[in-house]
Design an enzyme around this catalytic site. Structure first.
Site, PDB file in Angstrom:
ATOM      1  N   CYS A   1      -5.971  -1.118   6.354  1.00 26.40           N
ATOM      2  CA  CYS A   1      -5.220  -1.792   5.698  1.00 26.40           C
ATOM      3  C   CYS A   1      -5.038  -1.197   4.210  1.00 26.40           C
ATOM      4  O   CYS A   1      -6.039  -0.410   3.797  1.00 26.40           O
ATOM      5  CB  CYS A   1      -6.066  -3.022   4.952  1.00 26.40           C
ATOM      6  SG  CYS A   1      -5.600  -4.160   3.719  1.00 26.40           S
TER       7      CYS A   1
ATOM      8  N   SER B   1       1.887  -7.020   0.481  1.00 23.90           N
ATOM      9  CA  SER B   1       1.676  -8.203   0.091  1.00 23.90           C
ATOM     10  C   SER B   1       0.876  -8.386  -1.248  1.00 23.90           C
ATOM     11  O   SER B   1       0.878  -9.417  -1.786  1.00 23.90           O
ATOM     12  CB  SER B   1       0.450  -8.887   0.949  1.00 23.90           C
ATOM     13  OG  SER B   1      -0.746  -8.161   0.810  1.00 23.90           O
TER      14      SER B   1
ATOM     15  N   CYS C   1       2.392  -2.167   4.539  1.00 18.26           N
ATOM     16  CA  CYS C   1       1.348  -3.398   4.814  1.00 18.26           C
ATOM     17  C   CYS C   1       1.022  -3.376   6.306  1.00 18.26           C
ATOM     18  O   CYS C   1       2.005  -3.404   7.070  1.00 18.26           O
ATOM     19  CB  CYS C   1       1.954  -4.398   4.311  1.00 18.26           C
ATOM     20  SG  CYS C   1       0.857  -6.085   4.951  1.00 18.26           S
TER      21      CYS C   1
END
Ligand code: DGL
Length: 251
Positions: A181, A12, A74
């Site tokens: 993450c 992202s 991601c």
């Protein structure tokens, strides 16, 4: 597909650079197209359908560029969309990151563990299957809403304030930290400042190894040294991001 074609990799934003860095250690001769979808970040609080659509647009671009493999760098996109993408685009291999929770099970099962990830990852079916399979009953799941955004902004003061507010209660209480993450490996030092000495678990080195195995099996490893090997695309054409991305690659 042939050996000289690029590997597509996306996130992202620029967080997936932490994955690309691990990949470069084991596959230094490949060409890479990195897609940072900063126009649509954060992915962490979007619905499954929204993530499917965003991922699909990126996948179509990689297919147009004739990529030989796609890396989903991601955790949120992997958790929500990898199965959908694999079913729809059967000809191209997808290699997807996931929180390194099994690594905790394998190497440090008894220690109290904090899993940091986006809300989307923590609530996803895929992560929940992993979590229940390897649950050590000493695990705290912490959805870090908004953290990837301020890492993306590179706002050090906000990052420090965020970590102090959200991690302070766990100081001295956890030994393992799963970086669920791909943005979070960029702030390991700041996390340690709040939590003290902890062991980090990051899925990226394992993804890199797996990608190499997949390419090897398909006889797709590039053995020629490419000169211009990393192309960076940002969906909002943010030059600052490009600059920071290449700085992190060089670090
Ligand atoms: N870097 C992404 C991940 O690994 C997500 C960040 C975001 O919320 O956009 O989950």
């Amino acid at each position: 597909m042939n050996k000289n074609e690029a590997i597509g990799i996306f996130d992202s934003g620029i967080g997936g650079v932490t994955v690309l860095k691990e990949i470069l250690k084991v596959l230094p001769n490949e060409k890479y197209i990195y897609y940072s979808d900063s126009k649509n970040n954060p992915y962490g609080d979007k619905s499954d359908e929204q993530i499917h659509d965003l991922c699909e647009n990126i996948v179509k671009l990689f297919i147009k560029e004739k990529c030989k493999a796609i890396v989903i760098a991601c955790n949120t996109a992997s958790a929500k969309s990898v199965q959908y993408l694999r079913e729809k685009y059967k000809d191209i291999p997808f290699i997807a990151i996931e929180p390194a929770y099994k690594m905790v099970y394998d190497y440090a099962y008894n220690a109290p563990t904090l899993v940091m990830a986006t809300k989307g990852t923590i609530e996803s079916e895929k992560f929940n299957l992993l979590y229940h399979k390897y649950d050590n009953h000493k695990t705290i799941l912490l959805p870090c809403i908004g953290l990837a955004d301020i890492i993306e902004e590179d706002n050090k003061d906000k990052i420090k304030a965020y970590l102090k507010e959200h991690l302070e209660p766990y100081r001295g209480k956890v030994k393992n930290v799963v970086l669920g993450c791909t943005h979070y490996p960029l702030i390991k030092e700041e996390i340690k400042e709040v939590l003290g000495q902890v062991e980090f678990f990051n899925g990226a080195p394992y993804l890199a190894k797996h990608l190499k195995e997949v390419l090897k099996e398909k006889d797709l490893i590039n053995d020629e040294n490419e000169s211009k090997k990393i192309q960076f695309i940002d969906s909002s054409n943010n030059e600052q991001k490009e600059k920071r991305f290449f700085e992190i690659i060089k670090e």
